[in-house]
Design a protein around this motif. Structure first.
Motif, PDB file in Angstrom:
ATOM      1  N   GLY A  13       0.818  -1.209   0.000  1.00 20.93           N
ATOM      2  CA  GLY A  13       0.000   0.000   0.000  1.00 20.93           C
ATOM      3  C   GLY A  13       0.851   1.258   0.000  1.00 20.93           C
ATOM      4  N   TYR A  14       0.176   2.398  -0.023  1.00 24.64           N
ATOM      5  CA  TYR A  14       0.835   3.697  -0.156  1.00 24.64           C
ATOM      6  C   TYR A  14       0.455   4.646   0.967  1.00 24.64           C
ATOM      7  CZ  TYR A  14       2.101   1.869  -4.663  1.00 24.64           C
ATOM      8  OH  TYR A  14       2.622   1.081  -5.648  1.00 24.64           O
ATOM      9  N   HIS A  15       0.326   4.133   2.178  1.00 25.85           N
ATOM     10  CA  HIS A  15      -0.116   4.922   3.323  1.00 25.85           C
ATOM     11  C   HIS A  15       1.074   5.559   4.029  1.00 25.85           C
ATOM     12  CE1 HIS A  15      -3.791   2.760   2.545  1.00 25.85           C
ATOM     13  NE2 HIS A  15      -3.121   1.628   2.671  1.00 25.85           N
ATOM     14  N   GLY A  16       0.887   6.798   4.483  1.00 30.32           N
ATOM     15  CA  GLY A  16       1.927   7.476   5.249  1.00 30.32           C
ATOM     16  C   GLY A  16       1.842   8.978   5.091  1.00 30.32           C
ATOM     17  N   LEU A  17       2.534   9.657   5.973  1.00 26.12           N
ATOM     18  CA  LEU A  17       2.540  11.117   5.969  1.00 26.12           C
ATOM     19  C   LEU A  17       3.531  11.716   4.984  1.00 26.12           C
ATOM     20  CD1 LEU A  17       2.399  11.807   9.815  1.00 26.12           C
ATOM     21  CD2 LEU A  17       0.568  12.160   8.156  1.00 26.12           C
ATOM     22  N   PHE A  18       4.550  10.940   4.639  1.00 25.66           N
ATOM     23  CA  PHE A  18       5.632  11.484   3.828  1.00 25.66           C
ATOM     24  C   PHE A  18       5.415  11.196   2.343  1.00 25.66           C
ATOM     25  CE2 PHE A  18       7.470  10.510   8.022  1.00 25.66           C
ATOM     26  CZ  PHE A  18       7.784  11.798   8.409  1.00 25.66           C
ATOM     27  N   PRO A  19       5.763  12.158   1.480  1.00 20.64           N
ATOM     28  CA  PRO A  19       5.553  11.981   0.031  1.00 20.64           C
ATOM     29  C   PRO A  19       6.187  10.706  -0.524  1.00 20.64           C
ATOM     30  CG  PRO A  19       6.169  14.258   0.508  1.00 20.64           C
ATOM     31  CD  PRO A  19       6.309  13.483   1.798  1.00 20.64           C
ATOM     32  N   GLU A  20       7.368  10.338  -0.013  1.00 17.41           N
ATOM     33  CA  GLU A  20       8.015   9.127  -0.529  1.00 17.41           C
ATOM     34  C   GLU A  20       7.209   7.873  -0.213  1.00 17.41           C
ATOM     35  OE1 GLU A  20      10.282  10.220   3.320  1.00 17.41           O
ATOM     36  OE2 GLU A  20       9.448  11.295   1.622  1.00 17.41           O
ATOM     37  N   GLU A  65      -4.770  -1.962  -0.078  1.00 12.24           N
ATOM     38  CA  GLU A  65      -4.266  -1.662  -1.415  1.00 12.24           C
ATOM     39  C   GLU A  65      -5.108  -0.603  -2.126  1.00 12.24           C
ATOM     40  OE1 GLU A  65      -3.569  -5.311  -3.581  1.00 12.24           O
ATOM     41  OE2 GLU A  65      -2.012  -5.919  -2.169  1.00 12.24           O
ATOM     42  N   GLY A  66      -6.043  -0.022  -1.404  1.00  7.67           N
ATOM     43  CA  GLY A  66      -6.919   1.001  -1.959  1.00  7.67           C
ATOM     44  C   GLY A  66      -6.384   2.406  -1.724  1.00  7.67           C
ATOM     45  N   GLU A  67      -7.293   3.328  -1.509  1.00  7.48           N
ATOM     46  CA  GLU A  67      -6.963   4.746  -1.348  1.00  7.48           C
ATOM     47  C   GLU A  67      -5.942   4.967  -0.232  1.00  7.48           C
ATOM     48  OE1 GLU A  67      -9.237   8.829   0.100  1.00  7.48           O
ATOM     49  OE2 GLU A  67     -10.412   7.143  -0.628  1.00  7.48           O
ATOM     50  N   ALA A  68      -4.913   5.752  -0.543  1.00  8.19           N
ATOM     51  CA  ALA A  68      -3.856   6.041   0.432  1.00  8.19           C
ATOM     52  C   ALA A  68      -4.402   6.867   1.590  1.00  8.19           C
ATOM     53  CB  ALA A  68      -2.702   6.770  -0.245  1.00  8.19           C
ATOM     54  N   LYS A  69      -3.939   6.532   2.784  1.00  7.70           N
ATOM     55  CA  LYS A  69      -4.308   7.261   3.997  1.00  7.70           C
ATOM     56  C   LYS A  69      -3.028   7.751   4.669  1.00  7.70           C
ATOM     57  CE  LYS A  69      -8.593   4.804   4.684  1.00  7.70           C
ATOM     58  NZ  LYS A  69      -9.197   5.728   3.748  1.00  7.70           N
ATOM     59  N   ASN A  70      -3.159   8.774   5.482  1.00 11.21           N
ATOM     60  CA  ASN A  70      -2.006   9.280   6.221  1.00 11.21           C
ATOM     61  C   ASN A  70      -1.600   8.330   7.342  1.00 11.21           C
ATOM     62  OD1 ASN A  70      -1.723  11.702   4.762  1.00 11.21           O
ATOM     63  ND2 ASN A  70      -3.258  12.707   6.025  1.00 11.21           N
ATOM     64  N   LEU A  71      -2.579   7.773   8.031  1.00 15.36           N
ATOM     65  CA  LEU A  71      -2.324   7.011   9.252  1.00 15.36           C
ATOM     66  C   LEU A  71      -2.769   5.560   9.138  1.00 15.36           C
ATOM     67  CD1 LEU A  71      -3.696   9.596  11.853  1.00 15.36           C
ATOM     68  CD2 LEU A  71      -1.345   9.359  11.024  1.00 15.36           C
ATOM     69  N   GLU A  73      -3.851   4.050  11.589  1.00 13.12           N
ATOM     70  CA  GLU A  73      -5.063   4.048  12.407  1.00 13.12           C
ATOM     71  C   GLU A  73      -6.309   4.125  11.513  1.00 13.12           C
ATOM     72  OE1 GLU A  73      -2.286   5.744  12.923  1.00 13.12           O
ATOM     73  OE2 GLU A  73      -1.982   6.179  15.070  1.00 13.12           O
ATOM     74  N   ALA A  74      -6.235   4.960  10.481  1.00 14.68           N
ATOM     75  CA  ALA A  74      -7.351   5.108   9.545  1.00 14.68           C
ATOM     76  C   ALA A  74      -7.525   3.858   8.692  1.00 14.68           C
ATOM     77  CB  ALA A  74      -7.141   6.339   8.663  1.00 14.68           C
ATOM     78  N   VAL A  75      -6.419   3.200   8.362  1.00 19.12           N
ATOM     79  CA  VAL A  75      -6.488   1.947   7.601  1.00 19.12           C
ATOM     80  C   VAL A  75      -7.226   0.897   8.432  1.00 19.12           C
ATOM     81  CG1 VAL A  75      -5.136   0.070   6.586  1.00 19.12           C
ATOM     82  CG2 VAL A  75      -4.386   2.446   6.296  1.00 19.12           C
ATOM     83  N   ALA A  76      -6.836   0.755   9.689  1.00 25.43           N
ATOM     84  CA  ALA A  76      -7.477  -0.225  10.572  1.00 25.43           C
ATOM     85  C   ALA A  76      -8.962   0.075  10.756  1.00 25.43           C
ATOM     86  CB  ALA A  76      -6.772  -0.254  11.925  1.00 25.43           C
ATOM     87  N   GLU A  77      -9.304   1.332  10.940  1.00 25.42           N
ATOM     88  CA  GLU A  77     -10.712   1.702  11.148  1.00 25.42           C
ATOM     89  C   GLU A  77     -11.548   1.383   9.917  1.00 25.42           C
ATOM     90  OE1 GLU A  77     -13.872   2.650  13.311  1.00 25.42           O
ATOM     91  OE2 GLU A  77     -11.858   2.825  14.137  1.00 25.42           O
ATOM     92  N   GLU A  78     -11.026   1.677   8.730  1.00 20.94           N
ATOM     93  CA  GLU A  78     -11.780   1.379   7.514  1.00 20.94           C
ATOM     94  C   GLU A  78     -11.956  -0.125   7.323  1.00 20.94           C
ATOM     95  OE1 GLU A  78     -11.739   1.973   2.691  1.00 20.94           O
ATOM     96  OE2 GLU A  78     -10.660   3.439   3.910  1.00 20.94           O
ATOM     97  N   ILE A  79     -10.931  -0.900   7.650  1.00 21.87           N
ATOM     98  CA  ILE A  79     -11.078  -2.362   7.573  1.00 21.87           C
ATOM     99  C   ILE A  79     -12.210  -2.815   8.484  1.00 21.87           C
ATOM    100  CG2 ILE A  79     -10.005  -4.586   8.118  1.00 21.87           C
ATOM    101  CD1 ILE A  79      -7.292  -3.307   7.282  1.00 21.87           C
ATOM    102  N   ALA A  80     -12.244  -2.314   9.706  1.00 25.00           N
ATOM    103  CA  ALA A  80     -13.292  -2.708  10.657  1.00 25.00           C
ATOM    104  C   ALA A  80     -14.675  -2.388  10.108  1.00 25.00           C
ATOM    105  CB  ALA A  80     -13.077  -2.021  12.007  1.00 25.00           C
ATOM    106  N   GLN A  81     -14.851  -1.176   9.646  1.00 17.69           N
ATOM    107  CA  GLN A  81     -16.171  -0.761   9.166  1.00 17.69           C
ATOM    108  C   GLN A  81     -16.612  -1.589   7.958  1.00 17.69           C
ATOM    109  OE1 GLN A  81     -17.915   1.184  11.147  1.00 17.69           O
ATOM    110  NE2 GLN A  81     -16.059   1.157  12.391  1.00 17.69           N
ATOM    111  N   LYS A  82     -15.676  -1.867   7.067  1.00 14.83           N
ATOM    112  CA  LYS A  82     -16.004  -2.643   5.871  1.00 14.83           C
ATOM    113  C   LYS A  82     -16.317  -4.103   6.229  1.00 14.83           C
ATOM    114  CE  LYS A  82     -14.753  -2.700   1.049  1.00 14.83           C
ATOM    115  NZ  LYS A  82     -13.804  -2.249   0.038  1.00 14.83           N
TER     116      LYS A  82
END
Length: 123
Positions: A13-20, A65-71, A73-82
């Motif tokens: 995936g492409y999650h994180g705060l930094f551009p790289e 592997e979907g939409e990039a998130k900064n955190l 924490e947000a990845v885990a929350e979206e997995i739970a809701q889905k």
């Protein structure tokens, strides 16, 4: 409560705060504990009375592997809701999202978050 445990699911995936992180991406590992009543499945021996592990994998994959998130924490929350939206028999879930070698100073194996959610929280 009965549990289905899926450990070490790996995704890119492409999650994180930094551009790289958003440009290069990296591997993420997910551990899941799905809590539900498995007694009917145990008696019937029918997949329709349980939660399909392959479908669980696909739900997690669609998030990581979907939409990039900064955190993470947000990845885990979206997995739970889905998961709650996908599986009617799911009563609670524990999700650990592990990010090996995030780009922060120091020497360590990974950074991770673990969340626990119950169905009433998701609705």
């Amino acid at each position: 409560m009965d549990k289905i445990m899926l450990n070490g699911l790996m995704f890119y995936g492409y999650h994180g705060l930094f551009p790289e992180e958003n440009k290069l991406g990296q591997r993420f590992t997910v551990d899941l504990v799905l809590k539900c009543d498995l007694s009917l499945a145990g008696r019937s021996d029918q997949m329709t009375d349980s939660i399909d592990y392959g479908q669980v994998y696909e739900v997690a994959k669609s998030v990581v592997e979907g939409e990039a998130k900064n955190l993470i924490e947000a990845v885990a929350e979206e997995i739970a809701q889905k998961m709650f939206r996908t599986f009617a028999s799911l009563e609670a879930i524990t999700i650990k999202v592990d990010k090996p070698g995030p780009p922060i100073p120091g020497y360590y194996q990974s950074a991770a978050v673990e969340i626990e959610r119950e169905r009433h929280y998701a609705e």
